[in-house]
Design a protein around this motif. Sequence first.
Motif, PDB file in Angstrom:
ATOM      1  N   HIS A  26      -7.553  -7.217  10.076  1.00 43.20           N
ATOM      2  CA  HIS A  26      -9.004  -7.455  10.008  1.00 43.20           C
ATOM      3  C   HIS A  26      -9.470  -7.680   8.575  1.00 43.20           C
ATOM      4  N   SER A  27      -8.710  -8.459   7.815  1.00 42.93           N
ATOM      5  CA  SER A  27      -9.074  -8.747   6.435  1.00 42.93           C
ATOM      6  C   SER A  27      -8.893 -10.234   6.171  1.00 42.93           C
ATOM      7  N   LEU A  28      -9.986 -10.920   5.913  1.00 45.65           N
ATOM      8  CA  LEU A  28      -9.924 -12.343   5.623  1.00 45.65           C
ATOM      9  C   LEU A  28      -9.204 -12.589   4.299  1.00 45.65           C
ATOM     10  N   LYS A  29      -9.399 -11.695   3.339  1.00 47.16           N
ATOM     11  CA  LYS A  29      -8.765 -11.851   2.028  1.00 47.16           C
ATOM     12  C   LYS A  29      -7.240 -11.807   2.141  1.00 47.16           C
ATOM     13  N   LYS A  30      -6.721 -10.866   2.917  1.00 46.13           N
ATOM     14  CA  LYS A  30      -5.273 -10.746   3.079  1.00 46.13           C
ATOM     15  C   LYS A  30      -4.710 -11.865   3.944  1.00 46.13           C
ATOM     16  N   TYR A  99       7.699  -9.907  -2.662  1.00 51.06           N
ATOM     17  CA  TYR A  99       7.393  -8.529  -3.061  1.00 51.06           C
ATOM     18  C   TYR A  99       5.912  -8.388  -3.413  1.00 51.06           C
ATOM     19  N   LYS A 100       5.371  -9.297  -4.214  1.00 51.20           N
ATOM     20  CA  LYS A 100       3.957  -9.214  -4.591  1.00 51.20           C
ATOM     21  C   LYS A 100       3.053  -9.390  -3.369  1.00 51.20           C
ATOM     22  N   TRP A 101       3.422 -10.292  -2.449  1.00 53.03           N
ATOM     23  CA  TRP A 101       2.647 -10.473  -1.231  1.00 53.03           C
ATOM     24  C   TRP A 101       2.674  -9.199  -0.397  1.00 53.03           C
ATOM     25  N   TRP A 102       3.840  -8.589  -0.245  1.00 53.57           N
ATOM     26  CA  TRP A 102       3.962  -7.379   0.560  1.00 53.57           C
ATOM     27  C   TRP A 102       3.163  -6.234  -0.046  1.00 53.57           C
ATOM     28  N   VAL A 103       3.190  -6.088  -1.365  1.00 53.90           N
ATOM     29  CA  VAL A 103       2.405  -5.034  -2.024  1.00 53.90           C
ATOM     30  C   VAL A 103       0.922  -5.258  -1.766  1.00 53.90           C
ATOM     31  N   ILE A 105      -0.477  -6.970   0.786  1.00 52.62           N
ATOM     32  CA  ILE A 105      -0.775  -6.811   2.219  1.00 52.62           C
ATOM     33  C   ILE A 105      -0.756  -5.343   2.624  1.00 52.62           C
ATOM     34  N   SER A 106       0.191  -4.583   2.097  1.00 57.45           N
ATOM     35  CA  SER A 106       0.321  -3.191   2.532  1.00 57.45           C
ATOM     36  C   SER A 106      -0.644  -2.250   1.820  1.00 57.45           C
ATOM     37  N   SER A 107      -1.343  -2.722   0.799  1.00 57.87           N
ATOM     38  CA  SER A 107      -2.333  -1.864   0.129  1.00 57.87           C
ATOM     39  C   SER A 107      -3.537  -1.658   1.037  1.00 57.87           C
TER      40      SER A 107
END
Length: 108
Positions: A26-30, A99-103, A105-107
């Motif tokens: 539910h995040s447009l930014k992510k 890695y940067k994408w996963w960090v 997204i998971s934040s």
Amino acid sequence: MADDAALRKSLICLAAIMVFLGLYIHSLKKTMATYLFGMFAIAGIVLPDWEFFDRPVSQWTSPLSVPQMLPHSPPTPTRFRFYPIRTIIYMMIYGYAFYKWWVFISST
């Protein structure tokens, strides 16, 4: 591009991932970050001129010579040649981007 089907399949998979992620997070930014990451990944893997890059890395700075072929002879498939340095470069770039994408997204 010789194989438009690969591009279409990649874009459809990216759209499915974006829909799933958008509904789950539910995040447009992510979701938009996923879109940008996916488009850069697709552009780096599917779109390059593989006849140019399908050579040893040391020859990337020299022009590509056009082989002399008969007018109706099919080109030889050279898409999946293994060059260790190119593979290492791709793994480093895409590994760091993933890695940067996963960090991100998971934040929370």
